[in-house]
Structures are given as structure tokens and as C-alpha cells.
Motif scaffolding. Structure first.
Motif, PDB file in Angstrom:
ATOM      1  N   LEU A  42       2.565  50.979  50.549  1.00  0.00           N
ATOM      2  CA  LEU A  42       2.680  51.462  51.924  1.00  0.00           C
ATOM      3  C   LEU A  42       1.464  51.082  52.762  1.00  0.00           C
ATOM      4  O   LEU A  42       1.587  50.767  53.945  1.00  0.00           O
ATOM      5  N   GLY A  45       1.280  46.735  52.324  1.00  0.00           N
ATOM      6  CA  GLY A  45       2.500  46.142  52.863  1.00  0.00           C
ATOM      7  C   GLY A  45       2.608  44.640  52.805  1.00  0.00           C
ATOM      8  O   GLY A  45       2.343  44.010  51.789  1.00  0.00           O
ATOM      9  N   LYS A  46       2.985  44.059  53.916  1.00  0.00           N
ATOM     10  CA  LYS A  46       3.303  42.632  53.985  1.00  0.00           C
ATOM     11  C   LYS A  46       2.088  41.725  53.825  1.00  0.00           C
ATOM     12  O   LYS A  46       2.239  40.551  53.574  1.00  0.00           O
ATOM     13  N   TRP A  51       7.268  40.585  48.478  1.00  0.00           N
ATOM     14  CA  TRP A  51       8.477  41.348  48.797  1.00  0.00           C
ATOM     15  C   TRP A  51       8.145  42.842  48.753  1.00  0.00           C
ATOM     16  O   TRP A  51       8.562  43.561  47.833  1.00  0.00           O
ATOM     17  N   PRO A  52       7.423  43.358  49.733  1.00  0.00           N
ATOM     18  CA  PRO A  52       7.000  44.767  49.657  1.00  0.00           C
ATOM     19  C   PRO A  52       8.165  45.756  49.649  1.00  0.00           C
ATOM     20  O   PRO A  52       8.096  46.781  48.958  1.00  0.00           O
ATOM     21  N   ASP A  53       9.237  45.460  50.379  1.00  0.00           N
ATOM     22  CA  ASP A  53      10.359  46.402  50.430  1.00  0.00           C
ATOM     23  C   ASP A  53      11.095  46.476  49.092  1.00  0.00           C
ATOM     24  O   ASP A  53      11.480  47.554  48.642  1.00  0.00           O
ATOM     25  N   VAL A  54      11.274  45.322  48.441  1.00  0.00           N
ATOM     26  CA  VAL A  54      11.923  45.300  47.119  1.00  0.00           C
ATOM     27  C   VAL A  54      11.045  46.023  46.107  1.00  0.00           C
ATOM     28  O   VAL A  54      11.527  46.843  45.307  1.00  0.00           O
ATOM     29  N   THR A  55       9.748  45.734  46.149  1.00  0.00           N
ATOM     30  CA  THR A  55       8.809  46.382  45.222  1.00  0.00           C
ATOM     31  C   THR A  55       8.804  47.890  45.435  1.00  0.00           C
ATOM     32  O   THR A  55       8.843  48.665  44.469  1.00  0.00           O
ATOM     33  N   LEU A  56       8.787  48.316  46.694  1.00  0.00           N
ATOM     34  CA  LEU A  56       8.803  49.742  47.007  1.00  0.00           C
ATOM     35  C   LEU A  56      10.077  50.411  46.493  1.00  0.00           C
ATOM     36  O   LEU A  56      10.034  51.487  45.898  1.00  0.00           O
ATOM     37  N   LEU A  57      11.212  49.759  46.687  1.00  0.00           N
ATOM     38  CA  LEU A  57      12.482  50.300  46.207  1.00  0.00           C
ATOM     39  C   LEU A  57      12.466  50.468  44.683  1.00  0.00           C
ATOM     40  O   LEU A  57      12.875  51.504  44.154  1.00  0.00           O
TER      41      LEU A  57
END
Length: 189
Positions: A42, A45-46, A51-57
Motif C-alpha cells: 500500500l 505501490g506502483k 503488479w501491485p494490485d495482483v500482489t495485494l489481492l
């Protein structure tokens, strides 16, 4: 009084201790690591993750699965006890209570096995998702970062080994335990 009860020993015999330590030590540690990684993703991030969103998921999924394992395991543990526990609460001389509680033990043991199985599934899913998240977190932004690619590949190989392990755990044939007739005192009849 004779009781015909299914065996009250997990197979293999160390399974109860292994499940308990996994759900009370390993899962909480991995959950803490997962939640720490959520904070890093968080904040950074980018800028630092491909792939921050994939990693976060994946990390959030891992955290939820590991917390689920802890909760189901804690609930399951209350159904695993032995004759000595019953005697400690009711005394050795209370034959009627001891016989009733020992007969109920068979049902409780089955409940423990089923819930522990669910906790193990949740734990293994959590570890798989965490290792997958690690592999995506290690992916470099620059395609020329060879060592980061190697690290990400090693993490992905670890995820594949974990997936194989999960398959192995849940597709092997369990050993058939022989039925025993036990007296309320625990001895063979």
C-alpha cells in the motif's frame, strides 16, 4: 459395560500435535508477515512492484485463509480430548457420567477430524497464496534485473511445490484403522 467405539487416535499419531502447532504458531506468524506485506504494498505501490494490485489481492487472500485456519483450528481443538480429561472433570468413580461422556467422545473425535481437515485446507491455501504473492512481489519493473527474475522464479517454483504438496495431502489414500472394542476404562475387551 462394553462399548464398541471407533479408534480415538489420529493417524498418524502425531497429527494432532502437528495440526495444533500449525494453527497456533505457524499460521499466526505467516498471517503477521502477510499483513506486513500488505502495508508495504500500500505504501510503495506502483513505484516498486510490477503488479501491485495482483500482489495485494494474493496477500489479502493469504491473510484471510491463514486467519480462517487459526479460527477453525481453535474451534476444532475443543473436540479433541482423552479419557484422562473426562476423569479430571468428573472423577474416576462416576461410571454413568464417564460412560456417557466416553460414548460422546466418538462423535466429538469425528467433529475434530472434520474441522481440523478444513483448517488444514485453509492453511495450505493461505501458504500457497502467500508464496504466489511473494513471486509477484519479486517481479522486477526492469526486464534487465536478472537476479530479481531468478528470485521470482524460485518463489514461483516454491508455489508449485506447495501446490504439489496440497495435492499429495488430499489425494493419498488414508490408512484404514482397525476397529477396537474398548471398555469405558480404555482397555480392550
Amino acid at each position: 459395560m462394553k462399548l464398541d467405539l471407533e479408534p480415538r487416535a489420529p493417524y498418524p499419531l502425531g497429527y494432532a500435535e502437528a495440526a495444533t502447532s500449525t494453527q497456533t504458531v505457524t499460521a499466526p506468524l505467516l498471517t503477521g508477515a502477510s499483513l506486513a506485506l500488505v502495508g508495504v504494498i500500500l505504501v510503495e505501490g506502483k513505484e516498486h512492484f510490477r503488479w501491485p494490485d495482483v500482489t495485494l489481492l494474493l496477500v489479502v487472500g493469504a491473510s484471510i485463509a491463514l486467519i480462517t485456519s487459526i479460527q477453525i483450528g481453535a474451534d476444532a481443538r475443543r473436540y479433541l480430548y482423552n479419557r484422562e480429561t473426562i476423569e479430571a472433570w468428573h472423577g474416576k468413580d462416576e461410571d454413568i457420567t464417564l460412560t456417557r461422556d466416553w460414548a460422546e467422545h466418538t462423535t466429538h473425535f469425528s467433529t475434530w477430524k472434520a474441522r481440523t481437515y478444513l483448517a488444514v485446507i485453509a492453511f495450505n491455501l493461505g501458504t500457497l497464496l502467500l508464496v504466489l504473492a511473494l513471486s509477484t512481489a519479486l517481479l522486477p519493473q526492469d526486464n534487465h534485473a536478472v537476479l530479481r527474475w531468478i528470485s521470482a522464479g524460485l518463489a514461483l517454483a516454491g508455489a508449485l511445490v506447495e501446490a504439489w504438496w496440497i495435492y499429495h495431502l488430499f489425494h493419498k489414500k488414508p490408512r484404514k484403522a482397525e476397529k477396537k472394542s474398548l471398555s469405558p476404562g480404555g482397555g480392550k475387551i
